[in-house]
Design a protein around this motif. Structure first.
Motif, PDB file in Angstrom:
ATOM      1  N   PHE A 279      -7.489   8.086  -4.845  1.00  0.00           N
ATOM      2  CA  PHE A 279      -5.865   8.138  -4.757  1.00  0.00           C
ATOM      3  C   PHE A 279      -5.450   8.044  -6.155  1.00  0.00           C
ATOM      4  O   PHE A 279      -4.349   8.766  -6.519  1.00  0.00           O
ATOM      5  CB  PHE A 279      -5.386   6.987  -3.759  1.00  0.00           C
TER       6      PHE A 279
ATOM      7  N   MET B  21       2.245   2.327  -3.266  1.00  0.00           N
ATOM      8  CA  MET B  21       1.251   2.640  -4.228  1.00  0.00           C
ATOM      9  C   MET B  21       1.640   4.271  -4.016  1.00  0.00           C
ATOM     10  O   MET B  21       1.404   4.665  -5.241  1.00  0.00           O
ATOM     11  CB  MET B  21      -0.037   2.459  -3.788  1.00  0.00           C
ATOM     12  N   GLY B  22       2.180   4.944  -3.027  1.00  0.00           N
ATOM     13  CA  GLY B  22       2.471   6.297  -3.284  1.00  0.00           C
ATOM     14  C   GLY B  22       3.489   6.637  -4.134  1.00  0.00           C
ATOM     15  O   GLY B  22       3.681   7.882  -4.733  1.00  0.00           O
TER      16      GLY B  22
ATOM     17  N   LYS C 240       0.099  -2.796 -12.072  1.00  0.00           N
ATOM     18  CA  LYS C 240      -0.131  -1.940 -11.101  1.00  0.00           C
ATOM     19  C   LYS C 240      -1.342  -1.005 -10.959  1.00  0.00           C
ATOM     20  O   LYS C 240      -1.615  -0.518 -10.080  1.00  0.00           O
ATOM     21  CB  LYS C 240       1.462  -1.027 -10.690  1.00  0.00           C
TER      22      LYS C 240
ATOM     23  N   VAL D 110       0.797  -1.198  -0.114  1.00  0.00           N
ATOM     24  CA  VAL D 110       0.012  -0.002   0.059  1.00  0.00           C
ATOM     25  C   VAL D 110       0.797   1.371   0.053  1.00  0.00           C
ATOM     26  O   VAL D 110       0.453   2.286  -0.783  1.00  0.00           O
ATOM     27  CB  VAL D 110      -1.025   0.058   1.122  1.00  0.00           C
TER      28      VAL D 110
ATOM     29  N   TYR E  17       3.697   5.060  -7.432  1.00  0.00           N
ATOM     30  CA  TYR E  17       3.232   4.358  -8.516  1.00  0.00           C
ATOM     31  C   TYR E  17       3.248   5.655  -9.644  1.00  0.00           C
ATOM     32  O   TYR E  17       3.536   5.585 -10.871  1.00  0.00           O
ATOM     33  CB  TYR E  17       1.798   4.097  -8.551  1.00  0.00           C
TER      34      TYR E  17
END
Lengths: 255, 442
Positions: free
Chosen positions: B201, A103-104, B190, A100, A106
Motif C-alpha cells: 500500500f 494511512m490512506g 508515519k 489504519v 499519508y
C-alpha cells in the motif's frame, strides 16, 4: 458511455508480466471508460491480481504501459485508490482501526508531516460510510474478516481517488459485508468514480457490475456485461469446466 | 473513550514501575551488594542503558517485520568482520564495528542470493550463513590469539559480550547514534509505520519504499553491531527482540510499544551491565538476556488482556457467568412451562440437560440470591425471576437488532448478547428496537 474528448479512466497497452520466464500476463490490452464498475474475472492463476499490481507498478513489467486518464502512474497517483487483499497484512499489528484508515491520507500528507485533527475527521467520515464508525478505536486484531475488509475499504475511500483497484474484496466475507461493499461500489459509481474489482463469484457478476474483463493470462474479452459476459466468452476463459457456467450461460442464453 | 484510555494508562504505570525499580537498584546494589560506582561502572551503566534503548526501539520493528531470525543471523555473521578488522587496523572500536557491519551485510547479501537463485528457503539460507560466518569468525579469533600480541585481549569478549570493556568514548559514540536514530525515527515515523504494516500500500501511494526499507534495515543492523560489545554476537538477538516482545504485551499502539521497549531495553542493558561489571568473570550478554527475558516472562504472564494469568482468570469467570446465565434461562423456561415463574425445578432436570455446567450455574445463582434450594428442587427467588425476565427481554431486543438494524439504520455494533443492549446502543436506538418488537408482535 465514454466521452470521446476525455481519455479513458484506464488504458493498458501490450502489458506482459513474466515470473521466471513464464508469462503471468501476456500482451494485455484493456480500455476502461470512466464511471463503470468493472469485474475482472478468470480462473485461478489467470493473473487477475498480477494485472492490478503490474498496472500500479507494484511488480516489474516485462513490457507494456498503463495510462490513468491519459497520464502515467507516477503523475496520476492522487487519482488512484488501492485495496489490497486483506490477507496481505498482519492483523495483529499494534494499531487501531482509525489509524489504519488514516494511512490512506499519508500519501497526500507527504514527507515529514503528521496526521492531525483534519485527517482524523476525514477517516471518521470514511468509517461512517462503511458502517464502522463505532469501531474506530478498536484494535485491529479484534476485527472479524468482514470488518477487516471494510476497514481496508475505508482506507481507500478516504483517499478520494478517481479510479479504484480492489483485490478480491468479496473473498470470505459474510452476506452483510458483501451487501455493504456493493452499496459502496454503487455509490462510488454514482459519484462518477471508476472501480475495478478482482472477482471470483460468477453468479453475482451481472447483478453487481456493468463492465467486465475476462482474463486468462490474455484478455479474452472486455466490455459491457450484457455483451461480454456470454457463454461463448466464458467457455473460452474457463475452458468449459466450471459447472456454475451452465447456470450463468443459461441466463445469458435465454435472453 | 474509557475503553481507549485504560490501556493507555497501563503503559505509563509499567514505565513508572520499571524506572522505580531501576532507581531503587542503585542504592540497593551500593549498600547491600557493596557495589562501588566508580568511573568504569558508571560508564557501563550509561552505555548499557543507551544500547538497550537503541536495540529495544529498533527491535520493535525487527519483530513486527518478522525479521527476528534475520537479526540473529546478522549478529552471528558479524564475528569474522571483527577478526579481519583487527588484523588490518588493530583494536579500535570504530574499526571493529565497521568490520562487523560489513561482514553482516555480506551475510545478508549471500542469504538473499541463495534464496533467489536456488530452491533453498530463507530459513535454511540463514542457517547456512549464520553457521559458516560464525565458524569462520571463531577460527579467525583462534588464529589471532595464537599470535603473541597484547592488544588482542578484548577480542574474545565479542562472543559473549563484556560491558566492562566499554570506555567513555564508546558511550559517546553510542549516544550520538542514539540521538541520530531518534531524530530519523521521529521525522519518518508515519512512513516507517506504514511500510511495516503494509508495504504494498505504501508503494502504491508513492512512498519511496525501497529507500525507506533500506534505511530501516540499516538502522537495525547498526543497532545490532553497536550492541555486540555489550551482549556479544551469540546473544545479541535477545537484546534486540526481547524488549519489543515484552512491550507488545502491554499495549496495542505502536508508539507506546516503542517507548516501552526503550525502557525495557535500557533496564536490561544497564542492570545487566552493572552486575557483570562488578564481577568481571560474569559475561554481560547472558546477564542481560536473563533480565530481558525475565521481563518477557513477566509480561506474558501478567499483562492485562493478553497476559496468561488474566486469560486463565477470565476463562474461569466466563465459564461461571455463562453457566449461571444458561441455567437461569433453563430454569425460567421450565417454570413458565408450568404456568408459574416460581415453580420449583428438580435438580435432576437441570443436571439432565446441562450436566456439570448446570451444577456450576446453580451454585452461582444460589450465591447471587437468584435461586434457592428446596429439598431436591430449586426455586427462582423474586430477584431471580426479575433477572430472568429482563435477560429474556434483552435477548429479544438483540434478535430484533440482528434482523432490523440495517432497515432501521442503527449503528453497527458487535453483537455481544451477554451484554445489556442498553449499554451498547444509544437510548434512541433501543426505543426504536422496542417499537419494532411491539409492532411485530401486535
Amino acid at each position: 458511455m465514454a466521452n470521446p474528448q476525455r481519455p479513458p479512466a484506464l488504458l493498458v497497452d501490450d502489458l506482459t508480466v513474466a515470473y521466471n520466464s513464464r508469462p503471468a500476463l501476456w500482451d494485455v490490452d484493456l480500455e476502461v471508460p470512466e464511471g463503470v464498475l468493472m469485474a475482472i474475472v478468470g480462473p485461478n492463476g489467470a493473473g487477475k491480481s498480477t494485472l492490478i499490481k503490474a498496472v500500479l507498478n507494484l511488480i516489474p513489467r516485462s513490457a507494456g504501459s498503463a495510462l490513468f486518464y491519459g497520464k502515467p502512474y507516477e503523475k496520476a497517483r492522487s487519482l488512484v485508490g488501492y485495496v489490497p487483499q486483506r490477507g496481505s497484512v498482519d492483523w495483529d499489528f499494534p494499531t487501531s482501526v482509525i489509524d489504519v484508515v488514516t494511512m490512506g491520507l499519508y500519501g497526500q500528507l507527504g514527507w515529514l508531516r503528521r496526521p492531525g485533527r483534519r485527517e482524523r475527521a476525514l477517516a471518521m467520515h470514511a468509517l461512517e460510510q462503511v458502517g464502522m464508525a463505532s469501531f474506530a478505536d478498536r484494535q485491529i486484531s479484534q476485527l472479524s474478516g468482514g470488518q477487516q475488509q471494510r476497514t481496508f475499504l475505508a482506507r481507500a475511500l478516504v483517499q478520494d481517488a478517481q479510479i479504484y483497484f480492489m483485490d478480491e474484496p468479496f473473498a470470505a466475507v459474510d452476506a452483510v459485508t458483501e451487501r455493504a461493499i456493493v452499496d459502496i461500489l454503487r455509490e462510488l459509481r454514482a459519484r462518477g468514480k471508476t472501480v475495478l474489482v478482482v472477482h471470483h463469484d460468477l453468479q453475482t457478476v451481472e447483478e453487481y457490475f456493468d463492465w467486465v474483463a475476462l482474463l486468462n493470462v490474455e484478455i479474452i474479452a472486455s466490455g459491457p456485461v450484457s455483451t461480454t459476459f456470454t457463454p461463448d466468452y466464458l467457455r473460452r476463459t474457463y475452458g468449459g469446466r466450471v459447472s456454475a457456467l451452465a447456470d450463468s450461460a443459461a441466463v445469458v442464453g435465454g435472453d | 473513550m474509557s475503553q481507549r484510555s485504560a490501556p493507555d494508562r497501563t503503559v505509563w504505570v509499567v514505565i513508572a514501575i520499571v524506572t522505580g525499580i531501576a532507581l531503587l537498584f542503585i542504592p540497593f546494589s551500593r549498600f547491600v551488594l557493596n557495589v562501588n560506582y566508580d568511573y568504569t561502572l558508571s560508564t557501563v551503566a550509561v552505555g548499557g542503558a543507551l544500547l538497550g534503548i537503541v536495540a529495544g526501539v529498533l527491535g520493535c520493528f525487527a519483530v513486527l517485520r518478522r525479521e527476528s531470525l534475520m537479526g540473529d543471523a546478522l549478529s552471528h555473521a558479524a564475528l569474522p568482520g571483527v577478526g579481519v578488522a583487527f588484523l588490518i587496523a588493530g583494536r579500535d572500536l570504530g574499526v571493529l564495528l565497521l568490520g562487523a557491519g560489513i561482514a553482516s551485510w555480506l551475510g545478508v547479501l549471500v542469504i538473499q542470493a541463495i534464496t533467489r537463485t536456488t530452491r533453498i528457503k530463507q530459513d535454511a539460507a540463514m542457517g547456512i550463513v549464520l553457521a559458516t560466518w560464525f565458524a569462520a569468525g571463531i577460527a579467525l579469533l583462534a588464529f589471532i590469539q595464537s599470535v603473541p600480541d597484547a592488544r588482542q585481549a578484548g577480542l574474545k569478549k565479542f562472543i559473549f559480550g563484556q560491558a566492562a570493556a566499554m570506555v567513555q568514548s564508546d558511550v559517546q559514540l553510542v549516544a550520538i547514534v542514539a540521538i541520530v536514530m531518534g531524530i530519523v525515527l521521529t521525522l519518518l515515523w508515519k512512513e516507517f509505520k506504514l511500510i511495516t504494516f503494509d508495504l504494498e500500500f505504501a508503494t502504491a501511494n508513492g512512498f519511496r519504499t525501497g529507500l525507506l526499507n533500506a534505511l530501516l534495515s540499516t538502522m537495525i543492523v547498526i543497532a545490532i553491531v553497536l550492541g555486540l560489545q555489550l551482549a556479544g554476537v551469540i546473544l545479541m538477538v535477545g537484546l534486540l527482540i526481547a524488549p519489543g516482545i515484552a512491550a507488545r504485551q502491554w499495549t496495542h499502539r505502536l508508539d507506546q510499544m516503542v517507548i516501552l521497549a526503550a525502557v525495557f531495553g535500557a533496564f536490561s542493558g544497564a542492570v545487566g551491565g552493572i552486575i557483570s561489571g562488578v564481577d568481571n568473570t560474569i559475561p554481560t550478554g547472558p546477564m542481560i538476556i536473563i533480565i530481558a527475558f525475565t521481563l518477557v516472562m513477566l509480561s506474558l504472564a501478567i499483562a492485562p488482556q493478553r497476559g496468561l494469568l488474566w486469560v486463565v482468570l477470565r476463562t474461569r469467570s466466563d465459564r461461571r457467568r455463562f453457566a449461571a446465565q444458561t441455567t437461569l434461562r433453563d430454569m425460567y423456561r421450565y417454570a413458565l412451562s408450568h404456568q408459574n415463574a416460581r415453580h420449583p425445578i428438580p435438580v435432576a432436570f437441570i443436571r439432565g440437560i446441562t450436566g456439570s455446567q448446570g451444577v456450576t450455574g446453580l451454585k452461582q445463582l444460589e450465591a447471587q440470591g437468584l435461586a434457592a434450594r428446596e429439598n431436591d428442587a430449586y426455586r427462582l427467588t423474586p430477584a431471580g425471576v426479575q433477572a430472568a425476565a429482563s435477560d429474556e427481554a434483552n435477548q429479544r431486543l438483540w434478535d430484533v437488532y440482528r434482523e432490523y438494524s440495517h432497515a432501521l439504520d442503527l449503528p453497527q455494533v458487535n453483537e455481544d448478547r451477554q451484554k445489556d443492549i442498553r449499554d451498547v446502543l444509544p437510548a434512541g436506538a433501543v426505543d426504536r428496537l422496542q417499537q419494532t418488537l411491539e409492532g411485530t408482535h401486535a
